[in-house]
Write a protein that holds these residues in place. Structure first.
Motif, PDB file in Angstrom:
ATOM      1  N   VAL A  17       4.771   3.764  -7.029  1.00 37.04           N
ATOM      2  CA  VAL A  17       5.315   2.543  -7.623  1.00 37.04           C
ATOM      3  C   VAL A  17       4.161   1.700  -8.173  1.00 37.04           C
ATOM      4  O   VAL A  17       3.191   1.436  -7.455  1.00 37.04           O
ATOM      5  N   PRO A  18       4.244   1.253  -9.430  1.00 35.87           N
ATOM      6  CA  PRO A  18       3.167   0.427  -9.982  1.00 35.87           C
ATOM      7  C   PRO A  18       3.207  -0.986  -9.398  1.00 35.87           C
ATOM      8  O   PRO A  18       4.209  -1.686  -9.508  1.00 35.87           O
ATOM      9  N   ILE A  19       2.122  -1.382  -8.743  1.00 29.96           N
ATOM     10  CA  ILE A  19       2.021  -2.729  -8.180  1.00 29.96           C
ATOM     11  C   ILE A  19       0.829  -3.434  -8.829  1.00 29.96           C
ATOM     12  O   ILE A  19       0.003  -2.816  -9.506  1.00 29.96           O
ATOM     13  N   ILE A  20       0.747  -4.736  -8.616  1.00 33.10           N
ATOM     14  CA  ILE A  20      -0.439  -5.469  -9.046  1.00 33.10           C
ATOM     15  C   ILE A  20      -1.658  -4.944  -8.287  1.00 33.10           C
ATOM     16  O   ILE A  20      -1.587  -4.713  -7.071  1.00 33.10           O
ATOM     17  N   GLU A  21      -2.742  -4.767  -9.003  1.00 37.62           N
ATOM     18  CA  GLU A  21      -4.004  -4.357  -8.367  1.00 37.62           C
ATOM     19  C   GLU A  21      -4.289  -5.288  -7.192  1.00 37.62           C
ATOM     20  O   GLU A  21      -4.340  -6.512  -7.355  1.00 37.62           O
ATOM     21  N   THR A  22      -4.464  -4.705  -6.015  1.00 40.82           N
ATOM     22  CA  THR A  22      -4.604  -5.509  -4.795  1.00 40.82           C
ATOM     23  C   THR A  22      -5.799  -5.051  -3.980  1.00 40.82           C
ATOM     24  O   THR A  22      -5.993  -3.855  -3.767  1.00 40.82           O
ATOM     25  N   ARG A  23      -6.595  -6.027  -3.548  1.00 40.63           N
ATOM     26  CA  ARG A  23      -7.714  -5.766  -2.644  1.00 40.63           C
ATOM     27  C   ARG A  23      -7.441  -6.492  -1.334  1.00 40.63           C
ATOM     28  O   ARG A  23      -6.939  -7.612  -1.337  1.00 40.63           O
ATOM     29  N   TRP A  24      -7.835  -5.855  -0.239  1.00 40.00           N
ATOM     30  CA  TRP A  24      -7.469  -6.344   1.084  1.00 40.00           C
ATOM     31  C   TRP A  24      -8.698  -6.842   1.835  1.00 40.00           C
ATOM     32  O   TRP A  24      -9.747  -6.187   1.833  1.00 40.00           O
ATOM     33  N   ASP A  25      -8.575  -8.008   2.452  1.00 40.75           N
ATOM     34  CA  ASP A  25      -9.649  -8.588   3.283  1.00 40.75           C
ATOM     35  C   ASP A  25     -10.983  -8.637   2.535  1.00 40.75           C
ATOM     36  O   ASP A  25     -12.033  -8.195   3.032  1.00 40.75           O
ATOM     37  N   ILE A  26     -10.928  -9.176   1.331  1.00 44.47           N
ATOM     38  CA  ILE A  26     -12.134  -9.328   0.519  1.00 44.47           C
ATOM     39  C   ILE A  26     -13.183 -10.145   1.286  1.00 44.47           C
ATOM     40  O   ILE A  26     -12.872 -11.176   1.885  1.00 44.47           O
ATOM     41  N   ALA A  27     -14.421  -9.654   1.252  1.00 42.95           N
ATOM     42  CA  ALA A  27     -15.543 -10.369   1.874  1.00 42.95           C
ATOM     43  C   ALA A  27     -16.561 -10.727   0.801  1.00 42.95           C
ATOM     44  O   ALA A  27     -16.556 -10.159  -0.305  1.00 42.95           O
ATOM     45  N   ARG A  57       0.832  -1.206   0.000  1.00 44.64           N
ATOM     46  CA  ARG A  57       0.000   0.000   0.000  1.00 44.64           C
ATOM     47  C   ARG A  57       0.866   1.255   0.000  1.00 44.64           C
ATOM     48  O   ARG A  57       0.580   2.235  -0.692  1.00 44.64           O
ATOM     49  N   GLN A  58       1.936   1.219   0.792  1.00 48.06           N
ATOM     50  CA  GLN A  58       2.773   2.407   0.944  1.00 48.06           C
ATOM     51  C   GLN A  58       3.637   2.670  -0.288  1.00 48.06           C
ATOM     52  O   GLN A  58       3.802   3.823  -0.675  1.00 48.06           O
ATOM     53  N   ILE A  59       4.162   1.612  -0.878  1.00 47.40           N
ATOM     54  CA  ILE A  59       4.978   1.884  -2.068  1.00 47.40           C
ATOM     55  C   ILE A  59       4.089   2.265  -3.254  1.00 47.40           C
ATOM     56  O   ILE A  59       4.514   3.048  -4.120  1.00 47.40           O
ATOM     57  N   GLU A  60       2.857   1.766  -3.273  1.00 51.54           N
ATOM     58  CA  GLU A  60       1.924   2.212  -4.313  1.00 51.54           C
ATOM     59  C   GLU A  60       1.602   3.697  -4.122  1.00 51.54           C
ATOM     60  O   GLU A  60       1.572   4.464  -5.093  1.00 51.54           O
ATOM     61  N   ALA A  61       1.388   4.108  -2.876  1.00 49.05           N
ATOM     62  CA  ALA A  61       1.104   5.514  -2.591  1.00 49.05           C
ATOM     63  C   ALA A  61       2.284   6.402  -2.970  1.00 49.05           C
ATOM     64  O   ALA A  61       2.105   7.588  -3.278  1.00 49.05           O
ATOM     65  N   ALA A  62       3.483   5.818  -2.964  1.00 50.01           N
ATOM     66  CA  ALA A  62       4.680   6.569  -3.353  1.00 50.01           C
ATOM     67  C   ALA A  62       4.886   6.589  -4.865  1.00 50.01           C
ATOM     68  O   ALA A  62       5.876   7.139  -5.343  1.00 50.01           O
TER      69      ALA A  62
END
Length: 283
Positions: A99-109, A92-97
């Motif tokens: 950096v292109p990361i893989i699309e990520t979702r957290w704690d999917i319900a 999350r932090q390097i994306e906010a800086a």
């Protein structure tokens, strides 16, 4: 000058980097040995550098491992880096800086948006060796896997499966002392339909690779982001930036490994020497 390369009990016979590092140190006139991080008999203050290598059992003992790291002087990489990097929420932090990361979702319900993808990967944010990780075609399986991780008190992350990995693999870029050392093609390890497995080995179908200028740019951006997030130079002795290629051909960061990455030194001519030199330069 004395250096110890730190492993874990079950990794001692599995980490092929270790004997190469010992040889490289000895060739340079440096006293070097291998130790185990949870051995109470080791006097860590006796070393000029304590280099974390294959402490691959930290995922089930993270609090204990980080408490040990906090107590060790002259640790490479630092305790601050290890505490930050051993939970993949750092993405999350390097994306906010930027950096292109893989699309990520957290704690999917159940019922949450998964994006328009053919397949997904679900894994816990604290893990290594693809444990508790799986590749799914069914949204129902994605929801169930994520829910099981969350119910166990873990943070889950869900990402689209990047189809280029099946043919191209991942690109692991290794940096020692901030300088690029070598790059490796890591073969795919998640097989469609196999579900969750605990016995995968990512050190298998691998070989040398020449990174593209775009991959160099993204890897450098990821390392710069560490300094930005921490608020000061991280002074990394080693780093591995794992990249995949998106559908439009651009590189994406899948992981930034600063704690105990396998370095593929068996494939890189004098790669062990470059790491030893990087550590020695920081003593």
């Amino acid at each position: 000058m004395s250096i110890t390369f730190v492993s874990s009990p079950w990794a001692l016979d599995r980490d092929a980097d270790l004997p190469l590092l010992l040889d490289a140190a000895h060739q340079r006139g440096i006293d070097a040995e291998i130790t185990v991080w949870d051995d109470p008999a080791v006097e860590w203050q006796a070393y000029d550098a304590v280099v974390v290598r294959s402490c691959w059992d930290y995922t089930t003992r993270r609090d204990e491992f980080l408490a040990w790291a906090a107590s060790v002087p002259r640790l490479h990489n630092s305790h601050e880096v290890l505490a930050w990097n051993t939970d993949k929420v750092y993405l999350r932090q390097i994306e906010a800086a930027g950096v292109p990361i893989i699309e990520t979702r957290w704690d999917i319900a159940d019922g949450d948006d998964l994006g328009d993808h053919a397949e997904w990967v679900v894994k816990p944010t604290i893990s290594a060796g693809s444990k508790d990780t799986a590749r799914w075609e069914s949204p129902a399986d994605v929801y169930a896997h994520s829910a099981a991780l969350v119910a166990a008190g873990r943070t889950s992350m869900t990402q689209p499966y990047i189809s280029s990995v099946d043919e191209e693999g991942e690109t692991a870029m290794l940096f020692f002392g901030g300088e690029f050392s070598h790059a490796i093609r890591k073969g795919p390890i998640l097989t469609r339909g196999e579900g969750i497995r605990q016995d995968r080995d990512g050190r298998g179908e691998n070989g040398m690779r020449t990174p593209t200028p775009a991959q160099h740019e993204v890897a450098r951006a990821a390392l710069a982001a560490v300094d930005e997030v921490l608020g000061h130079p991280a002074d990394l002795s080693y780093a591995r930036v794992d990249l995949v290629t998106s559908a439009d051909g651009s590189p994406l960061v899948i992981e930034l490994e600063l704690t105990e990455p396998y370095l593929f030194l068996v494939l890189a001519e004098d790669g062990a020497g470059r790491l030893v030199d990087a550590v020695a330069a920081r003593i």
